[in-house]
Design a protein around this motif. Sequence first.
Motif, PDB file in Angstrom:
ATOM      1  N   ILE A   1       3.763  15.142   7.565  1.00 46.40           N
ATOM      2  CA  ILE A   1       3.589  14.241   8.710  1.00 46.40           C
ATOM      3  C   ILE A   1       3.064  12.896   8.234  1.00 46.40           C
ATOM      4  O   ILE A   1       3.550  11.833   8.655  1.00 46.40           O
ATOM      5  N   VAL A   2       2.087  12.910   7.353  1.00 44.85           N
ATOM      6  CA  VAL A   2       1.524  11.673   6.802  1.00 44.85           C
ATOM      7  C   VAL A   2       2.618  10.860   6.124  1.00 44.85           C
ATOM      8  O   VAL A   2       2.731   9.640   6.330  1.00 44.85           O
ATOM      9  N   GLU A   3       3.442  11.499   5.338  1.00 47.65           N
ATOM     10  CA  GLU A   3       4.509  10.797   4.628  1.00 47.65           C
ATOM     11  C   GLU A   3       5.508  10.169   5.590  1.00 47.65           C
ATOM     12  O   GLU A   3       5.985   9.052   5.366  1.00 47.65           O
ATOM     13  N   SER A   4       5.824  10.867   6.657  1.00 50.94           N
ATOM     14  CA  SER A   4       6.775  10.341   7.642  1.00 50.94           C
ATOM     15  C   SER A   4       6.204   9.142   8.390  1.00 50.94           C
ATOM     16  O   SER A   4       6.904   8.168   8.655  1.00 50.94           O
ATOM     17  N   VAL A   5       4.923   9.228   8.752  1.00 54.94           N
ATOM     18  CA  VAL A   5       4.280   8.098   9.436  1.00 54.94           C
ATOM     19  C   VAL A   5       4.242   6.882   8.512  1.00 54.94           C
ATOM     20  O   VAL A   5       4.530   5.750   8.932  1.00 54.94           O
ATOM     21  N   GLU A   6       3.926   7.090   7.252  1.00 49.65           N
ATOM     22  CA  GLU A   6       3.890   5.972   6.304  1.00 49.65           C
ATOM     23  C   GLU A   6       5.274   5.390   6.081  1.00 49.65           C
ATOM     24  O   GLU A   6       5.423   4.167   5.926  1.00 49.65           O
ATOM     25  N   ALA A   7       6.297   6.234   6.094  1.00 49.43           N
ATOM     26  CA  ALA A   7       7.670   5.739   5.993  1.00 49.43           C
ATOM     27  C   ALA A   7       8.016   4.882   7.202  1.00 49.43           C
ATOM     28  O   ALA A   7       8.685   3.846   7.093  1.00 49.43           O
TER      29      ALA A   7
END
Length: 244
Positions: free
Chosen positions: A199-205
């Motif tokens: 989830i963190v990676e997707s938000v940062e993307a």
Amino acid sequence: MKVFYRIAFSLFLDHKNIFIFQNEDDLSQISSLSKKINSALIQGNGIDLNKYKFYRRFITKGEGIKFLFASKLETAKGINEYLNAALSLKKTYPKLSFSIAGKWEPMNKRSISLDQYEFIIKQNAINYLGEVKHSEMIELLYSHDVLILPSYREGLPLVAIEAAASGMPLILSKVPGCKSLIGEKKNGYLVEPCSSNSIVESVEALLREQKDFSTLSINSRQLIEERFEITKITDQYLKLLAKS
């Protein structure tokens, strides 16, 4: 469960009976149990787009995005993963906003524990909105930018359909039901189930690609118009009735 399904479906095997599934994974899984099952795929009950006007989301300052989790506070809905990801992201991006809308049912064995619930209502980093009536959900969707629903499994999540209809990009789990709501034109991101890091990676993307944010918003609405609009779903049911 497969044994139970075999028994249940065998009781109703008849050429006049049609079993309707809401996502391709469930259809494939059940059909593999018996080739005699007369089945069809109809994705949901449809949504009246006259009630969900399109509001195109724009991000002018990447850190001002408002994220929403809307579901019962059940472990299988991914509430813990959402919470952990939100707390982690707030440390790096303090201007991000995270909200939780959902009812806690203490007698429901699938609900989060009392300790987890008390933590949610006491912490200050995330907005806990409590239970929101369905009649008030539309306004809640319009007041946020992105829906995050990291469920472990779904049939076809209505809240995600409604969010996309309003123009919200989606962050959903890569599981049956949810996968159906991320289109080829890309209206959001699929995350690994049971993974806060994903989830963190997707938000940062999403933050890195803020220039394309409005395109994600448009694609969400188009996906619903093309595949989930109520008259199109109704037509599919009528065609099945005409054949029976």
